[in-house]
Design a protein around this motif. Sequence first.
Motif, PDB file in Angstrom:
ATOM      1  N   SER A  16      -1.487  10.258  -4.804  1.00 51.28           N
ATOM      2  CA  SER A  16      -1.345  11.678  -4.476  1.00 51.28           C
ATOM      3  C   SER A  16      -1.538  12.548  -5.718  1.00 51.28           C
ATOM      4  CB  SER A  16       0.024  11.949  -3.866  1.00 51.28           C
ATOM      5  OG  SER A  16       1.014  11.964  -4.886  1.00 51.28           O
ATOM      6  N   LYS A  17      -1.426  11.920  -6.892  1.00 45.42           N
ATOM      7  CA  LYS A  17      -1.604  12.679  -8.133  1.00 45.42           C
ATOM      8  C   LYS A  17      -2.914  12.359  -8.817  1.00 45.42           C
ATOM      9  CE  LYS A  17       3.310  12.275  -9.227  1.00 45.42           C
ATOM     10  NZ  LYS A  17       3.986  11.144  -9.878  1.00 45.42           N
ATOM     11  N   ASN A  18      -3.478  11.212  -8.482  1.00 46.17           N
ATOM     12  CA  ASN A  18      -4.602  10.718  -9.269  1.00 46.17           C
ATOM     13  C   ASN A  18      -5.751  10.300  -8.356  1.00 46.17           C
ATOM     14  OD1 ASN A  18      -6.302   9.227 -11.017  1.00 46.17           O
ATOM     15  ND2 ASN A  18      -4.569   8.949 -12.421  1.00 46.17           N
ATOM     16  N   THR A  19      -6.609  11.275  -8.033  1.00 40.86           N
ATOM     17  CA  THR A  19      -7.688  11.014  -7.086  1.00 40.86           C
ATOM     18  C   THR A  19      -8.701  10.012  -7.628  1.00 40.86           C
ATOM     19  OG1 THR A  19      -9.263  12.041  -5.596  1.00 40.86           O
ATOM     20  CG2 THR A  19      -9.129  12.977  -7.786  1.00 40.86           C
ATOM     21  N   SER A  20      -8.853   9.951  -8.965  1.00 43.97           N
ATOM     22  CA  SER A  20      -9.863   9.020  -9.467  1.00 43.97           C
ATOM     23  C   SER A  20      -9.379   7.576  -9.317  1.00 43.97           C
ATOM     24  CB  SER A  20     -10.288   9.366 -10.900  1.00 43.97           C
ATOM     25  OG  SER A  20      -9.305   8.941 -11.801  1.00 43.97           O
ATOM     26  N   ASN A  21      -8.076   7.350  -9.478  1.00 48.09           N
ATOM     27  CA  ASN A  21      -7.554   6.004  -9.202  1.00 48.09           C
ATOM     28  C   ASN A  21      -7.708   5.656  -7.729  1.00 48.09           C
ATOM     29  OD1 ASN A  21      -6.871   5.861 -11.857  1.00 48.09           O
ATOM     30  ND2 ASN A  21      -4.661   5.627 -11.538  1.00 48.09           N
ATOM     31  N   PHE A  22      -7.408   6.615  -6.857  1.00 46.78           N
ATOM     32  CA  PHE A  22      -7.572   6.361  -5.420  1.00 46.78           C
ATOM     33  C   PHE A  22      -9.016   5.996  -5.107  1.00 46.78           C
ATOM     34  CE2 PHE A  22      -8.765   8.718  -1.366  1.00 46.78           C
ATOM     35  CZ  PHE A  22      -8.667   7.584  -0.577  1.00 46.78           C
TER      36      PHE A  22
HETATM   37  C1  LIG Z   1      -5.237   8.658 -13.597  1.00 45.10           C
HETATM   38  O1  LIG Z   1      -4.920   7.348 -14.043  1.00 45.10           O
HETATM   39  C2  LIG Z   1      -5.745   6.891 -15.113  1.00 45.10           C
HETATM   40  C3  LIG Z   1      -5.474   5.419 -15.397  1.00 45.10           C
HETATM   41  O2  LIG Z   1      -4.240   4.981 -14.909  1.00 45.10           O
HETATM   42  C4  LIG Z   1      -5.500   7.787 -16.326  1.00 45.10           C
HETATM   43  O3  LIG Z   1      -6.329   7.363 -17.389  1.00 45.10           O
HETATM   44  C5  LIG Z   1      -5.840   9.214 -15.937  1.00 45.10           C
HETATM   45  O4  LIG Z   1      -5.535  10.077 -17.016  1.00 45.10           O
HETATM   46  C6  LIG Z   1      -5.052   9.644 -14.703  1.00 45.10           C
HETATM   47  N1  LIG Z   1      -5.483  10.965 -14.275  1.00 45.10           N
HETATM   48  C7  LIG Z   1      -4.634  11.899 -13.882  1.00 45.10           C
HETATM   49  C8  LIG Z   1      -5.235  13.182 -13.425  1.00 45.10           C
HETATM   50  O5  LIG Z   1      -3.416  11.727 -13.877  1.00 45.10           O
END
Ligand SMILES: *[C@@H]1O[C@H](CO)[C@@H](O)[C@H](O)[C@H]1NC(C)=O
Length: 321
Positions: A283-289
């Motif tokens: 929900s916070k990290n769309t690139s991980n999703f």
């Molecule tokens: C998402 O997760 C990655 C790796 O866990 C991290 O490098 C990145 O900064 C994160 N992005 C956000 C927007 O939190």
Amino acid sequence: MSSYNTFAPILFLLLILITNNTQSEAQLSTTFYDGTCPNALHTIRTSIRTAISRERRMAASILRLHFHDCFVQGCDASILLDDSPTIVSEKNAFPNKGSLRGYEVIEAAKSEVEKLCPGVVSCADILTAAARDASVMVGGPSWSVKLGRRDSTTASLDLANTGLPSFKAPLDSLISTFNDNGLSPRDMVALSGAHTIGQAQCFSFRDRIYANGSDIDAGFASTHRHRCPINEGNENLAALDLVTPNSFDYNYFKNLIQKKGLLESDQVLFSGGSTDSIVREYSKNTSNFKSDFAAAMVKMSEFRTITGQEGVIRSICGALP
Ligand SMILES: *[C@@H]1O[C@H](CO)[C@@H](O)[C@H](O)[C@H]1NC(C)=O
Ligand code: HEM
Ligand SMILES: *[C@@H]1O[C@H](CO)[C@@H](O)[C@H](O)[C@H]1NC(C)=O
């Protein structure tokens, strides 16, 4: 006896050679049709794009169709077979009947590919590539699709009824169904993110919105009751992601945190159990999703496939050759 002793090691070597050869033949690869149908992927993409431009929801329907294929006998296009004297179609299984869509879109892509190179490209590969193309079309991730799947000569109504997850399944049962298909709880949460697009019918979420449970936002429940009356309107549609129903993003996970998951099987991913932390992360990290979604789609599409000389290449996806 002495000739047996001489030949045994040679036979053994031959056996190894044959086994290795079969194995290398049976591997999926991104270049599988390069020699036999170099324009296959391009043709599939054009066909899928046309269908999705006509109706955007079709992207969702194709993603779901691929999932329902892969969870029953592996991704072998068994879902596409119609009833016939030898086939009891999976299309009539409870999770599919009156709800799974997009069959004709895959059949249309297949017929375009057949014009180009008849009898070469499997329906299973077409559906797998189509799912990737559908994701890309609505802003989801892309991934490279390995090819070389063969089409099944069988379908299983029973496995479709027992092997696909229910919208009322508790978390442990969802985890075990995905585990049966080589997928981890994290893969499962990522793949459930496909519910960031598409629609569900009233019958699949009615109990949830009328239960007055503590795991549902009260406003969300009451809004949905208008279009999903207590004893009619079974087929009325609601968006699985109420915020951005037509684009592939992480609002699905934000909704879960606000107790606005539409299906019980959505909300159960964020209800105090072991998957809460994954939902919170996505929900916070769309690139991980998106990268986990892509990896899990590849994993799902390569589990238990049939290759090499097994199965067939159908010329029409709905029928055996
Ligand atoms: C998402 O997760 C990655 C790796 O866990 C991290 O490098 C990145 O900064 C994160 N992005 C956000 C927007 O939190
Ligand atoms: C976790 C277990 C899952 C359950 C219980 C489940 C159940 C459902 C249900 C009940 C619907 C609505 C069907 C209808 O009312 O007609 C639906 C729709 C959908 N499902 Fe799932 N699903 C699950 C996982 C997945 C996965 C893994 C994917 C794909 C990777 C997926 C993709 C979709 C899509 C895109 C739709 C919308 C389809 C459309 O609009 O035509 N689902 N799902
Ligand atoms: C939920 O609440 C509504 C309105 O307060 C009521 O009409 C309904 O019977 C309740 N449903 C259940 C299952 O308790």
